[in-house]
Design an enzyme around this catalytic site. Structure first.
Site: not given
Ligand code: SDX
Length: 385
Positions: A229, A271, A322
């Site tokens: 997050h 996201h 971010d």
């Molecule tokens: C914020 O919710 C909000 O509104 C949050 C926010 C706000 O203003 O409050 O926008 C602020 O928190 C932004 C997010 C900051 N976090 C990060 O940057 C951390 C990295 N991001 C990931 O952990 C992820 O994208 C999440 C947690 C943000 C979202 O994850 P989801 O929706 O649970 O998606 P997922 O983990 O199920 O991923 C879906 C697919 C997967 O691939 P497969 O296993 O299906 O092959 O996408 C891939 C994931 O591996 N993936 C990523 C990735 N994010 C998703 N792969 C590599 N790097 C990434 N960052």
């Protein structure tokens, strides 16, 4: 023999579990609208681009607390109140001075906000007054800890100027230039509200038990602290600075590909809602490009763009809010371990706006869990186990 797994939840009604509550609409709200397909973000009626161009963080606070923009008189009044509530009670300052200088700034922010309730003379107990008090004091807590951990005198807040200007003044001990204040103000606007993200959900859940706003914001800070997050911006900066250790041989594309091969997440990407570029990232990208050039950090922006390109090619995943805020804050000279604190100083406007909205039409937030364990097991004495 225990019964097979049976539950009072009718699986026909609940055919599956939405892990992480993905896609579940559990509230109605006037605070913001996010269209993940269009890449659209609206705060109480106003597109983020409109607010970025015309508004101030103080005005956005009023908007999120009242679901409308203020009149000139109302804006002056809320600005004055925010200025008047910036200073900290002495015991909170003592905590900040005496806590572990190596401590995590988000831990200090969470603890200090939690303490505030003890010293908050609960004037007429208006929720809006609580919101103003907490929002006004958070920048003071953050700046005070950075000064204290460097054995510098804590700088008292100004009773004039904007929140953005005052924060940079308390942090650096000198008045910031107009561009720096504007950049900080814009960053605060862009991070202020974002629907039912994990920290806002936490805040509303705590509100729904009729607990106090200080507890709700304390919980929200705890949720924002996580790298999935609000903590992501700090991780992005660490990733970019890896390349700075040996710029000649930096290969961001290869770095990203190897992370992906190891099934590791690349911070600052992806996201839960946006399936296209986060509109905030569009604005922060321009800020990152301009600021990195002005401050001699062009490399950071160039490496960032290579990472964006690689993530697009490899996973078709876009950067989120971010990703570029990291370069913006670094170029402004903000310590890396305080990036998430700045996110919190801004998001407190959304958290407290949601708290007020929840309190106005409250219902205890209490979902179900599908029990997967056994039932009615026969007791076994410890000797038999
Ligand atoms: C914020 O919710 C909000 O509104 C949050 C926010 C706000 O203003 O409050 O926008 C602020 O928190 C932004 C997010 C900051 N976090 C990060 O940057 C951390 C990295 N991001 C990931 O952990 C992820 O994208 C999440 C947690 C943000 C979202 O994850 P989801 O929706 O649970 O998606 P997922 O983990 O199920 O991923 C879906 C697919 C997967 O691939 P497969 O296993 O299906 O092959 O996408 C891939 C994931 O591996 N993936 C990523 C990735 N994010 C998703 N792969 C590599 N790097 C990434 N960052």
């Amino acid at each position: 023999m225990s019964e097979s797994v049976k539950t009072d939840i009718d699986l026909n009604e609940y055919p599956h579990i939405n892990r992480g509550l993905e896609g579940i609409v559990a509230f109605s709200s006037n605070k913001s609208s996010i269209d993940g397909q269009k890449g659209e973000l609206i705060y109480s009626g106003y597109n983020i681009e409109t607010l970025a161009e015309n508004s101030s963080f103080e005005e956005v606070c009023f908007l999120l607390w009242n679901d409308r923009l203020p009149s000139q008189e109302e804006l002056e009044e809320v600005t004055k109140k925010l200025q008047q509530h910036r200073s900290l009670p002495d015991p909170v300052k003592d905590y900040i001075r005496n806590t572990d200088k190596e401590g995590n700034p988000m831990t200090v922010l969470r603890s200090a906000v939690s303490m505030l309730e003890d010293y908050y003379e609960d004037q007429n107990g208006e929720l809006l007054d609580n919101a103003i008090a907490i929002a006004a004091k958070m920048p003071t807590i953050v700046a005070a800890f950075d000064r204290a951990r460097k054995d510098q005198e804590i700088i008292e807040p100004l009773t004039d100027h904007s929140m953005a200007h005052n924060f940079l003044y308390m942090l650096n001990g000198e008045h910031p230039g107009e561009q720096a204040s504007k950049t900080m103000d814009l960053a605060l606007i862009l991070h202020a509200e974002h629907g039912m993200n994990a920290s806002t959900f936490t805040c509303r859940t705590i509100c729904s038990t009729e607990s106090d706003m200080f507890s709700a914001v304390t919980g929200a800070i705890g949720a924002l602290k996580g790298p999935l997050h609000g903590g992501a911006n700090q991780e992005v900066m660490k990733m970019l600075l890896n390349f700075d250790e040996d710029p000649e041989h930096a290969d961001p594309a290869d770095f990203v590909k190897s992370k992906l091969e190891r099934k590791e997440k690349v911070m600052g990407f992806g996201h839960r809602v946006y399936k296209v570029l986060d509109p905030r990232a569009v604005l922060l990208r321009q800020m990152a490009e301009d600021l990195s050039k002005e401050t001699g950090h062009e490399n950071l922006y160039e490496w960032s763009q290579t990472i964006v390109q690689t993530m697009h090619e490899e996973k078709d995943i876009d950067p989120n809010v971010d990703f570029y805020s990291a370069t913006v804050y670094y170029s402004m000279g903000i310590p890396i371990d305080m990036f998430t604190c700045i996110f919190a100083m801004s998001r407190v406007a959304g958290w407290t706006g949601h708290y007020i909205e929840q309190a106005e039409n409250n219902r205890l937030i209490r979902p179900r869990a599908l029990y997967m364990g056994e039932k009615n097991k026969a007791w076994t004495s410890i000797e038999e186990r």
